[in-house]
Scaffold this active site. Structure first.
Site, mmCIF file in Angstrom:
data_model
loop_
_atom_site.group_PDB
_atom_site.id
_atom_site.type_symbol
_atom_site.label_atom_id
_atom_site.label_comp_id
_atom_site.label_asym_id
_atom_site.label_seq_id
_atom_site.Cartn_x
_atom_site.Cartn_y
_atom_site.Cartn_z
ATOM 1 N N GLU A 1 0.889 -1.180 0.000
ATOM 2 C CA GLU A 1 0.000 0.000 0.000
ATOM 3 C C GLU A 1 0.919 1.220 0.000
ATOM 4 O O GLU A 1 1.624 1.460 0.974
ATOM 5 C CB GLU A 1 -0.893 0.022 1.246
ATOM 6 C CG GLU A 1 -1.356 -1.336 1.797
ATOM 7 C CD GLU A 1 -2.119 -2.176 0.811
ATOM 8 O OE1 GLU A 1 -2.767 -1.596 -0.077
ATOM 9 O OE2 GLU A 1 -2.054 -3.402 0.913
ATOM 10 N N CYS B 1 -1.810 9.178 3.326
ATOM 11 C CA CYS B 1 -1.625 8.720 1.950
ATOM 12 C C CYS B 1 -2.762 9.217 1.064
ATOM 13 O O CYS B 1 -2.584 9.440 -0.119
ATOM 14 C CB CYS B 1 -1.535 7.198 1.911
ATOM 15 S SG CYS B 1 -2.939 6.382 2.670
HETATM 16 P P1 NAD Z 1 9.077 4.355 3.903
HETATM 17 O O1 NAD Z 1 8.906 3.593 2.654
HETATM 18 O O2 NAD Z 1 10.259 5.214 4.062
HETATM 19 O O3 NAD Z 1 9.127 3.349 5.161
HETATM 20 C C1 NAD Z 1 8.065 2.474 5.462
HETATM 21 C C2 NAD Z 1 8.609 1.310 6.288
HETATM 22 O O4 NAD Z 1 9.493 0.528 5.476
HETATM 23 C C3 NAD Z 1 9.402 1.710 7.523
HETATM 24 O O5 NAD Z 1 9.067 0.841 8.574
HETATM 25 C C4 NAD Z 1 10.838 1.497 7.079
HETATM 26 O O6 NAD Z 1 11.734 1.223 8.128
HETATM 27 C C5 NAD Z 1 10.693 0.277 6.189
HETATM 28 N N1 NAD Z 1 11.749 0.078 5.205
HETATM 29 C C6 NAD Z 1 12.553 1.012 4.631
HETATM 30 N N2 NAD Z 1 13.394 0.425 3.749
HETATM 31 C C7 NAD Z 1 13.106 -0.891 3.762
HETATM 32 C C8 NAD Z 1 13.607 -2.022 3.042
HETATM 33 N N3 NAD Z 1 14.570 -1.909 2.133
HETATM 34 N N4 NAD Z 1 13.060 -3.230 3.287
HETATM 35 C C9 NAD Z 1 12.061 -3.369 4.180
HETATM 36 N N5 NAD Z 1 11.547 -2.341 4.902
HETATM 37 C C10 NAD Z 1 12.059 -1.116 4.687
HETATM 38 O O7 NAD Z 1 7.725 5.170 4.100
HETATM 39 P P2 NAD Z 1 7.378 6.252 5.239
HETATM 40 O O8 NAD Z 1 8.137 7.496 4.936
HETATM 41 O O9 NAD Z 1 7.511 5.624 6.582
HETATM 42 O O10 NAD Z 1 5.810 6.474 4.992
HETATM 43 C C11 NAD Z 1 5.280 7.464 4.161
HETATM 44 C C12 NAD Z 1 4.748 6.857 2.882
HETATM 45 O O11 NAD Z 1 3.770 5.867 3.170
HETATM 46 C C13 NAD Z 1 4.053 7.862 1.979
HETATM 47 O O12 NAD Z 1 4.468 7.673 0.652
HETATM 48 C C14 NAD Z 1 2.578 7.492 2.112
HETATM 49 O O13 NAD Z 1 1.773 7.849 1.020
HETATM 50 C C15 NAD Z 1 2.662 6.016 2.292
HETATM 51 N N6 NAD Z 1 1.432 5.500 2.911
HETATM 52 C C16 NAD Z 1 0.573 4.730 2.157
HETATM 53 C C17 NAD Z 1 -0.620 4.277 2.711
HETATM 54 C C18 NAD Z 1 -1.604 3.432 1.923
HETATM 55 O O14 NAD Z 1 -2.490 2.829 2.518
HETATM 56 N N7 NAD Z 1 -1.503 3.364 0.592
HETATM 57 C C19 NAD Z 1 -0.935 4.614 4.027
HETATM 58 C C20 NAD Z 1 -0.039 5.402 4.747
HETATM 59 C C21 NAD Z 1 1.148 5.831 4.188
#
Ligand code: NAD
Length: 504
Positions: free
Chosen positions: A244, A278
């Site tokens: 997501e 999001c």
């Molecule tokens: P991010 O991708 O930086 O991190 C998300 C998670 O992934 C964190 O727990 C992080 O530690 C982990 N992560 C980072 N690199 C990784 C890897 N290589 N392998 C596995 N895990 C890894 O995102 P963020 O900055 O925490 O969140 C913001 C984003 O989330 C925005 O783009 C937002 O739109 C999106 N979001 C989407 C939804 C949805 O339902 N579509 C809901 C909320 C937020």
């Protein structure tokens, strides 16, 4: 967040958790290594068969017990969410406490229905006398990787259907907001969840990557970049994933709209949680005849909002920017828009510390050469673009690779319904925004770069299962007509049958 080496163990590091509204360090968690993650997965694997065996009723009882604790401890939980995320208490109550408590009841009640064995009607005459049962079998150990903007909703909320399906779960919260999740996971043990059923892996991206390498399925919420990497790795491992991802949700306001309501919804869903949702309203397309009135009303409304460090209920409307890099992105989008000819009618600046805040910002004279109209900002911006007609609004709305949410405002419901079908999005809200998220019976999913999979509804729990089709032959000939040996006469008979059945 900062990391530091723990003297007791040269391999382990810790992560400091900061309150983004004050700059204070409010806690520390382990930055778990790949070996620690492997250990958690082994414990989860050992616990899974017994967890599956207690059945839906047994699992539902424990989820309901967790809900009772969750509601009783809500003040403390909200304190933690507000402190680590910087959002208002209202947002923590409505979008985290309410949602997760509702979700606990929803999945405890509906999991058995969604995952009941099925006996599809068989259309084929060759299947006479045979019975088919399709069963939904848990995948095993599920990893839930979560972002920082809704620390509980997007971690515990996604763990619930996985657990109710009979999987054991390891949640990897964002390194920026791990404290509330840690509190809830510990409580699960206290209310009776068996050891290994629901665990937490605290740490940064590498910890998440180690989880992807070890579990049987990944539920990921976060940025499109990370989601792509995770989906690729899941592809290599041939394990399923649901990702997501980001969004750039458009809101279209047609000339015949209820302007007052459209303004209220736009301001609410562009600025709630400082735009760090999001499915925030990230760009507005307003038809020419009402554009001036709409912009004036938006500015009037925004000017009344109070921003600052969240205190008790009712103290502020808009809180902090949770992550430091996010503040830089917001600032870059505003600067880029101004450089390309946009005008700032309200806000436009980061606020001096302590804490991280960006003023609610209204931008006009914007177009699609500007990052604020095509890239995810995830901040308190309202870029408003004048459009000559509805077709142009739809064209522009579809002109990003994202496709999460979208809104249309019009009093002509028939027209709005038709236009809705022309939007490339997982969700469209007519005279509204966001609200279908609370309809847990309906899928919430993204199109395009906004994701693959989705949560809620039947598919929101079946994704945590394999299908297992069991065919039973009860009454049959010892030697069926299709069995060896092949004979020319019999095959010619089948050949005529094929022509008769399908040849017309
Ligand atoms: P991010 O991708 O930086 O991190 C998300 C998670 O992934 C964190 O727990 C992080 O530690 C982990 N992560 C980072 N690199 C990784 C890897 N290589 N392998 C596995 N895990 C890894 O995102 P963020 O900055 O925490 O969140 C913001 C984003 O989330 C925005 O783009 C937002 O739109 C999106 N979001 C989407 C939804 C949805 O339902 N579509 C809901 C909320 C937020």
């Amino acid at each position: 967040m900062s990391t530091s080496t723990d003297n007791a163990d040269p391999v382990a590091t810790t992560i400091d958790v900061e309150n983004p509204a004050t700059g204070d360090i409010i806690g520390t968690v382990e930055n778990m290594s790949a070996e620690q993650v492997v250990g958690l997965v082994a414990a989860a694997r050992a616990a899974q068969p017994a967890w599956e065996a207690i059945g839906f009723a047994g699992r539902g009882r424990l989820v309901r017990a967790l809900r009772s604790w969750f509601v009783a401890e809500r003040d403390q939980i909200i304190d933690l969410v507000v402190a680590e995320n910087g959002k208002t208490r209202e947002d923590a109550l409505l979008a985290e406490l309410y949602y997760v408590a509702d979700s606990m009841g929803f999945w405890a009640r509906n999991a058995a229905k969604y995952l009941a064995d099925e006996s599809p009607r068989k259309h084929s005459p060759l299947m006479l006398g045979k019975q088919v049962v399709v069963r939904h079998r848990p995948l095993g150990v599920v990893g839930v990787i979560a972002p920082w903007n809704y620390p509980l909703t997007l971690s515990i909320g996604d763990a619930l259907p996985a657990l109710m399906a009979g999987n054991t779960v390891i949640v990897k919260p964002s390194e920026i907001t791990p404290l509330a999740v840690q509190f809830v996971v510990r409580a699960a043990r206290e209310v009776g969840f068996p050891e290994g059923v629901l665990q937490i892996a605290t740490g940064a991206g590498e910890t998440g990557a180690a989880l992807v390498d070890a579990v049987d399925m990944i539920q990921f919420t976060g940025s499109t970049n990370t989601g792509r990497r995770i989906a690729a790795r899941c592809g290599e491992r041939l394990i399923p994933c649901s990702v997501e991802l980001g969004g750039k949700d458009p809101m279209i306001v047609l000339a015949d709209a209820n302007i007052e309501r459209a303004v209220n919804v736009a301001v609410e869903w562009a600025l709630r949680n400082s735009g760090q949702i999001c499915m925030s309203v990230e760009r507005l397309y307003v038809e020419e005849p009402i554009y001036d009135e709409f912009v004036a009303k938006v500015c009037e409304k925004v000017s009344t909002l109070r921003q600052g460090a969240p205190g008790p209920y009712g103290s502020v409307d808009i809180g902090a920017i949770t992550s430091a890099p996010q503040l830089d992105i917001i600032e870059r989008h505003v600067a880029d828009a101004i450089a390309k000819g946009a005008r700032v009618l309200m806000g436009g600046h980061r606020k001096p510390g302590p804490g991280r805040f960006f003023e609610p910002t209204v931008l006009v004279d914007v177009d699609h050469t500007m990052a604020c109209m095509t890239e995810e900002t995830f901040g308190p911006l309202l870029p408003i673009m004048k459009v000559p007609n509805e077709s142009e609004a739809i064209r522009l709305a579809n002109e990003t690779p994202y496709g999460l949410g979208s809104s249309i405002f019009s009093r002509d419901i028939a027209k709005a319904k038709q236009l809705a079908r022309r939007l490339t999005a997982g969700n469209t809200w007519i005279n509204d925004a966001v609200m279908s998220y609370l309809v847990q019976e309906a899928p919430f999913a993204g199109a395009g770069d906004s994701g693959l999979g989705g949560r809620h509804g039947e598919q929101g729990i079946r994704k945590y299962c394999d299908t297992h089709t069991i065919l039973l032959t009860r009454l049959a000939l010892d030697h069926e007509p299709t069995m060896f040996p092949n004979s020319a006469g019999r095959t010619q008979f089948f050949d005529r049958l094929v022509a008769l059945m399908f040849g017309r």
